[in-house]
Design an enzyme around this catalytic site. Sequence first.
Site, PDB file in Angstrom:
ATOM      1  N   ASP A  86       0.789  -1.189   0.054  1.00 59.71           N
ATOM      2  CA  ASP A  86      -0.083  -0.106   0.042  1.00 59.71           C
ATOM      3  C   ASP A  86       0.778   1.314  -0.061  1.00 59.71           C
ATOM      4  OD1 ASP A  86       0.704  -0.823   2.451  1.00 59.71           O
ATOM      5  OD2 ASP A  86      -0.662   0.356   3.393  1.00 59.71           O
ATOM      6  N   GLU A 144      -0.436  -2.271   5.230  1.00 61.12           N
ATOM      7  CA  GLU A 144       0.415  -2.184   6.422  1.00 61.12           C
ATOM      8  C   GLU A 144       0.300  -0.778   6.991  1.00 61.12           C
ATOM      9  OE1 GLU A 144       3.782  -1.052   8.566  1.00 61.12           O
ATOM     10  OE2 GLU A 144       3.583  -0.092   6.715  1.00 61.12           O
ATOM     11  N   GLU A 145       0.329   0.370   6.068  1.00 61.61           N
ATOM     12  CA  GLU A 145       0.215   1.664   6.756  1.00 61.61           C
ATOM     13  C   GLU A 145      -1.059   1.941   7.536  1.00 61.61           C
ATOM     14  OE1 GLU A 145       2.375   3.609   6.596  1.00 61.61           O
ATOM     15  OE2 GLU A 145       3.760   3.034   4.754  1.00 61.61           O
ATOM     16  N   HIS A 386       7.674   8.592   4.276  1.00 60.85           N
ATOM     17  CA  HIS A 386       6.404   9.365   4.367  1.00 60.85           C
ATOM     18  C   HIS A 386       6.772  10.667   4.047  1.00 60.85           C
ATOM     19  CE1 HIS A 386       4.318   6.422   7.280  1.00 60.85           C
ATOM     20  NE2 HIS A 386       4.912   5.725   6.486  1.00 60.85           N
TER      21      HIS A 386
END
Length: 414
Positions: A86, A144-145, A386
């Site tokens: 993702d 996962e995020e 990020h």
Amino acid sequence: MIDPAAVARRAREVTDAVKAAELEDFYRDLHRHPELAFQEHRTAGRLAARLDAAGYAVTEGVAGTGVVGVLANGDGPVVWLRGDMDALPVREATGLPYASTVDGVMHACGHDLHVTWLAGAAEALAAARATWSGTLVVIGQPAEESGGGAGAMVADGLHERFPHPDVLFGQHVAPGPAGFYPHTPGLTMSAADDIDVVVRGVGGHGSRPESTVDPVVTAAYIVTRLQTVVAREVAAKDSAVLTVGQFHAGTKHNIIPDEARLALNLRTQNPVVRERVLTAVRRIVEGECAAAGCPLPPELTVHQGYPNTVNDAALDGEIASVHRALFGEHTVFDFGPAMGSEDFSLLAPQGVPYDYWYVTSTPAPVWEAAPGEDLAEKFGNVPGNHSPLFAPDPAVLLPGVQTLVAAALTRLAT
């Protein structure tokens, strides 16, 4: 005991036919088309197609968008390899020619690299299956995020529907001069909890604050007071991070709202410290609301997200020794537990050892231009995970395939 030099030699042989240019084309395509958690339909389809073409029995739709490929190749251990798929709700600012084409969505954490590494390793090992025996299970994990993907796959029968693993391997791209492979035995990533707080006040007109109980002011006091928790209630030898990530209140300049909402994130490496911080958060939230005269008690909800990621120390030592033999003694080091968090460990059934390491990826010109006299200073001045500027060096594509292949070959029978 394994022979690190022999495993490294086999890993080079197995990946000798991997075409770096083709890997980069695949990676760039994934980077152009990022998808958020549980929306990774295109990404999953591309991974599934490659696994199918390589001879894997492929199951799609695990936990919605997850992909599992199984290559049964005779008697021997069962090895699981995992890559997450993702992207993030980040607007890309890299200016890359293959930048995201989806507005406000970006592979800012490198999961496009993870899928590429996974596909490349799966294909290389499938092409070389005459040289090993056992079963290889390749997992494309969604979300996962959001913290829910691994658990959702387990809830959808991952442990029951597919061959039980003897070992689980994973890796993550990280900032740092490209060409290093950090390993940490034992605790390597922190636990994470999300905390939602609702402060209940009494709304009214901005010209008559005396007739209200202002939740904005109360929430502001809470935010300020929370900054003392780690500084004054956590021992210096322990690690914790408490972040207020959201503060929402009000609709108009001259209206005092009747509630304010805060969203907190807590990172800890010790369950005792976790409970101490959660207790302090509750005390502060309730105390400030009582001091302000709020008509109703606050709402505080703790969402347990990621557990600690704790590598099997013996297994990590073996894989680290192979990576040293593969890339050079100086390329592997232990930088200790990180405050970042992962749901990777949830994929491992109870008692199954796992190992999780990093692949540094900052392009040399970016690293050299970063301010700082030493590694630690420069590390804080290059785009990290990020960041809208996060742009890994594609030169790490082939090494990232080799790290996974080498790890798998430490267990697959010869």
